[in-house]
Design a protein around this motif. Sequence first.
Motif, short mmCIF file in Angstrom:
data_model
loop_
_atom_site.label_atom_id
_atom_site.label_comp_id
_atom_site.label_asym_id
_atom_site.label_seq_id
_atom_site.Cartn_x
_atom_site.Cartn_y
_atom_site.Cartn_z
N GLN A 184 -0.24 6.87 -13.84
CA GLN A 184 -0.19 8.13 -14.25
C GLN A 184 -1.77 9.45 -15.22
O GLN A 184 -1.04 10.17 -15.03
N THR A 185 -2.21 8.37 -15.03
CA THR A 185 -3.35 8.59 -15.69
C THR A 185 -4.18 8.74 -14.25
O THR A 185 -4.80 9.13 -14.19
N LEU A 186 -5.16 7.47 -14.16
CA LEU A 186 -6.61 6.97 -14.04
C LEU A 186 -5.92 5.73 -12.85
O LEU A 186 -5.03 5.15 -13.05
N ILE A 187 -6.89 5.37 -11.85
CA ILE A 187 -7.08 4.54 -10.74
C ILE A 187 -8.26 4.31 -9.96
O ILE A 187 -8.57 4.99 -10.21
N SER A 188 -8.15 3.15 -9.66
CA SER A 188 -9.30 2.47 -9.41
C SER A 188 -9.27 2.92 -7.57
O SER A 188 -8.24 2.44 -7.08
N ALA A 189 -10.47 2.59 -7.09
CA ALA A 189 -10.77 2.27 -5.78
C ALA A 189 -9.92 1.89 -5.09
O ALA A 189 -9.03 1.83 -4.06
N GLU A 190 -10.13 0.11 -5.86
CA GLU A 190 -9.73 -0.39 -5.25
C GLU A 190 -8.53 -0.98 -4.90
O GLU A 190 -7.86 -0.70 -3.88
N ARG A 191 -7.58 -0.54 -6.07
CA ARG A 191 -6.26 0.16 -6.34
C ARG A 191 -5.81 0.62 -4.82
O ARG A 191 -4.61 0.59 -4.27
N LEU A 192 -6.16 1.94 -4.73
CA LEU A 192 -6.03 3.06 -3.87
C LEU A 192 -6.57 2.29 -2.60
O LEU A 192 -5.67 2.68 -1.50
N LYS A 193 -6.80 1.87 -2.04
CA LYS A 193 -7.52 1.53 -0.67
C LYS A 193 -6.38 0.58 -0.71
O LYS A 193 -5.97 0.06 0.62
N GLU A 194 -5.66 -0.88 -1.15
CA GLU A 194 -4.40 -1.10 -0.97
C GLU A 194 -3.92 -0.65 -0.37
O GLU A 194 -2.49 -1.37 0.41
N ASN A 195 -3.05 0.82 -1.49
CA ASN A 195 -2.06 1.08 -1.28
C ASN A 195 -2.16 3.03 0.26
O ASN A 195 -1.55 3.79 0.99
N LEU A 196 -3.44 2.79 0.80
CA LEU A 196 -4.51 3.78 1.60
C LEU A 196 -3.34 4.29 2.77
O LEU A 196 -3.16 5.79 3.74
#
Length: 297
Positions: free
Chosen positions: A17-29
């Motif tokens: 709901q606020t911030l997300i890391s690049a690593e976490r985004l890559k996991e869900n790309l």
Amino acid sequence: MTFPRTPFHTRSCLVHQTLISAERLKENLENPDWAVVDCRFWLAEPERGERDYRRAHIPGAVYAHLDRHLSAPVIAGQTGRHPLPEAATFARTLSGWGIGAGVQVVAYDDSGGGIAARLWWMLRWLGHNAVAVLDGGWTAWQGRGYPVRGGEERRSPRPFTPRPRPELLASAAEVERLRTDPAFRLLDARNADRYRGENETIDPVAGHIPGAISAPYAENLTPEGYFRPAAELRARFSPLLGDTPPARTVVYCGSGVTAAHNLLAMLHAGLGEARLYAGSWSEWITDPRRPVATGGE
């Protein structure tokens, strides 16, 4: 009252709901229930962000243009530089981007989140809380050597039902009333020199709304362009707020864009959800009867 910082668990998934890391985004790309939105924009060169997007962007990302998608047309002498679109109009835009119930949205830019935070706030304004800003933005993604892609991308449309939250907004009339009320706080997110009226290069009138406290959004960031840790953000905003809860705090900037960065920082810090004066300084000065202050307060 405090609000949960991202992420938190729902019954079905992990929502940011606020911030997300690049690593976490890559996991869900490759997750079809995640939508990535590129918000890169330069005020002095409005088409540069879209050109940069077409050259290279995070795979799957759609592009949001601040002027065309995240703002309504300017009405000279009445609105600020980036007025909010009508809820129904923006809901159609979101639907066309494949954003609907159950979709986790990630917004990013290349300016410390200053533009992406506008989209973050607008989604929350319409009742969609599953939205986060990519911490470190495009620079963080590229710096890790993660994949990029060129051209233009589209997502399959999804129905988006807006559930507006008017309590997140403050009008010019409300700001006029609360700016002298000690039970409220009014924060100015622009650079301190613009607040003081010393270096106004964008709007025709220099200064700030009388009663406002200077709180430059850039101070939410580390020198590397990441958001400061939640504890540091709490330490920054607590003295600015004093005993005033965020629900009685209004934030403005030049045109209602980077003010959302402060709203994001406060929520991430666990302080709660403040309000946005969306018209901001550029709307305030359209009426010569409204007071203007210069210098510090």
